[in-house]
Design a protein around this motif. Sequence first.
Motif, PDB file in Angstrom:
ATOM      1  N   VAL A   1      12.915  30.161   2.827  1.00 25.97           N
ATOM      2  CA  VAL A   1      14.370  30.360   2.903  1.00 25.97           C
ATOM      3  C   VAL A   1      14.906  30.330   4.324  1.00 25.97           C
ATOM      4  CG1 VAL A   1      14.277  31.752   0.814  1.00 25.97           C
ATOM      5  CG2 VAL A   1      14.292  32.898   3.023  1.00 25.97           C
ATOM      6  N   GLY A   2      14.047  30.261   5.334  1.00 27.38           N
ATOM      7  CA  GLY A   2      14.521  30.271   6.707  1.00 27.38           C
ATOM      8  C   GLY A   2      14.940  31.660   7.162  1.00 27.38           C
ATOM      9  N   ASP A   3      15.825  31.690   8.132  1.00 28.25           N
ATOM     10  CA  ASP A   3      16.311  32.943   8.710  1.00 28.25           C
ATOM     11  C   ASP A   3      17.813  33.046   8.446  1.00 28.25           C
ATOM     12  OD1 ASP A   3      17.164  35.059  10.248  1.00 28.25           O
ATOM     13  OD2 ASP A   3      16.679  34.142  12.185  1.00 28.25           O
ATOM     14  N   PRO A   4      18.252  33.894   7.513  1.00 27.63           N
ATOM     15  CA  PRO A   4      19.679  33.977   7.198  1.00 27.63           C
ATOM     16  C   PRO A   4      20.562  34.420   8.358  1.00 27.63           C
ATOM     17  CG  PRO A   4      18.364  35.010   5.464  1.00 27.63           C
ATOM     18  CD  PRO A   4      17.438  34.736   6.614  1.00 27.63           C
ATOM     19  N   LEU A   5      19.971  35.096   9.359  1.00 30.44           N
ATOM     20  CA  LEU A   5      20.770  35.565  10.493  1.00 30.44           C
ATOM     21  C   LEU A   5      20.929  34.495  11.569  1.00 30.44           C
ATOM     22  CD1 LEU A   5      22.198  38.167  11.483  1.00 30.44           C
ATOM     23  CD2 LEU A   5      20.045  38.827  12.587  1.00 30.44           C
ATOM     24  N   ARG A   6      20.068  33.492  11.553  1.00 31.25           N
ATOM     25  CA  ARG A   6      20.028  32.493  12.618  1.00 31.25           C
ATOM     26  C   ARG A   6      21.359  31.784  12.864  1.00 31.25           C
ATOM     27  NH1 ARG A   6      20.359  29.570  16.159  1.00 31.25           N
ATOM     28  NH2 ARG A   6      18.812  28.304  17.243  1.00 31.25           N
ATOM     29  N   PRO A   7      22.145  31.418  11.822  1.00 33.75           N
ATOM     30  CA  PRO A   7      23.412  30.721  12.087  1.00 33.75           C
ATOM     31  C   PRO A   7      24.424  31.540  12.883  1.00 33.75           C
ATOM     32  CG  PRO A   7      22.744  30.392   9.808  1.00 33.75           C
ATOM     33  CD  PRO A   7      21.840  31.443  10.372  1.00 33.75           C
ATOM     34  N   LEU A   8      24.235  32.855  12.948  1.00 34.80           N
ATOM     35  CA  LEU A   8      25.168  33.706  13.689  1.00 34.80           C
ATOM     36  C   LEU A   8      24.786  33.879  15.150  1.00 34.80           C
ATOM     37  CD1 LEU A   8      25.864  36.529  11.064  1.00 34.80           C
ATOM     38  CD2 LEU A   8      27.134  34.423  11.472  1.00 34.80           C
TER      39      LEU A   8
END
Length: 517
Positions: free
Chosen positions: A500-507
């Motif tokens: 799923v990747g890192d959900p916080l990364r786009p921020l």
Amino acid sequence: MAPTPSDRLATYRSKRDFGVTAEPSGAGPSPEEGNRFVVQRHRASRLHYDVRLEMGGVLVSWAVPRGPTLDPDVRRLAVHVEDHPLDYFDFEGTIPKGEYGGGDVIVWDWGTWSLAKGDDPLAAVAAGELHVDLVGERLAGRFVFIRTKQDWLLLHKHDDHAVVGWDAEDHPTSVKSGRTNDEVRDAPDATWDPTAPTIPTWAAPTDEELDALDALGAKGEWELQGRTLKLTNLDKVLFPGRDDEPDVTKRDFVRYHACIAPTMLPYLFDRAVNTLRFPDGATTKGFWHKERPSHAPEWVTGWTYPDAGRDETQTYIVADEPPTLAWLANFAALELSPWTSPIRAHRCPTWALIDLDPGTDSTFDDVITLARLHKVALDELGVEAGAKGTGKRGIQIWIPIAPGPTFDETRTWVEAVSKAVGKVVPEMVSWAWTKRDRAGKARLDYTQNAVNKTLVAPFSARPAAGAPVSVPIGWDELDDPDLTPDRWTIRTVLDRVAEVGDPLRPLLGRPQVLPDL
């Protein structure tokens, strides 16, 4: 005599009020001249692309309304405009409305150029025909500027870099910051910091490097990405096993830090880090360690805190590459907590933090309720944020912010939001400082929004059985009945990241301006 750079910039300066616009005036000493080029996507009264080549001590410039293209069958109108100062090269931000060129600007491409025909680029411009080879992040190959009776044309030659149908508008982001023009417009103050780094990328360890780690005895030297690490006590148990899993050894932990590095380092690479060490393992008493030790390898980056008192930590560790993370694992730093401000501007936080700290009587359902209420409040304010399981019992909310607000201002803002949430469910929340005074209730902790106050890093382990990890989660995962704040361990989180990747990364690095409350 040939005009000086100052002479060439007279038109540029006459059109601008440098008491109003943040554009560089070029009044100071010019940077050393080279052969750079830059293309800036500029939304003024009309969208256009400014193509600038470094020559003669200035940036010789053309405005290209539809942008340069790699399509060799397309010719673009190019309007020759005033020369710009060399320090305009990396300008990105906003020009105030009403000023000349008012609008937002991003660095759309940059690189180097070389003269492809002739031996004097200024003479070629004067003659009306300039042939150059560009090596940029987007543009490459042979370009020609040709003056016609009306204006100039810009075209790309038929060469190995030509791409039919190539359109600049298919690439709307900045190569400097990764932002769009809209993002720069919405948070212009964040763009004036010339030292703001682009987030690097890091390689994972190779299979050969991991095999070499497995082959070591209880101690030995390990080569990781060109660094030599002296590892010790590799078979020592750092975390007892959880459920039916085996114990976690230092070797396991070094491996985890090396493997998670590409995902974890974006949260650490430009910040001081506070470490919680357990040399004898997670079942013993740990202690905070902040000072970069004198025996650290010379390649471990240190940062000297300029505001440190005589009895305070002077030089902190900065974890900016995978070998440093592996070294910290060998140092038994089981928990890593980065500052919320970068070392380049240590008084300016770039994260606002909300710590949902459960009380002794709080259930995890209570924590999820508090997280959802904060999400509703933040949505009402138009503020983007991410959630993260702590690896223990709670949830944290991380809010990216543009540089500018002080720690006091950030803490006051977070306090106001959390106290509004607390009024909705007063039966769940206590504002008492110590747990014994909270009557078993949760605390919505805003006090970590202060210099040198920290929360555990995303993907850091926590000192508990099984080596649980503090993992970012998507807001929709709050509905997952299997969610727990310590669900993932160092043995399972890499599979989650792969899936799923890192959900916080786009921020990360989002220059968000906190609205007035």
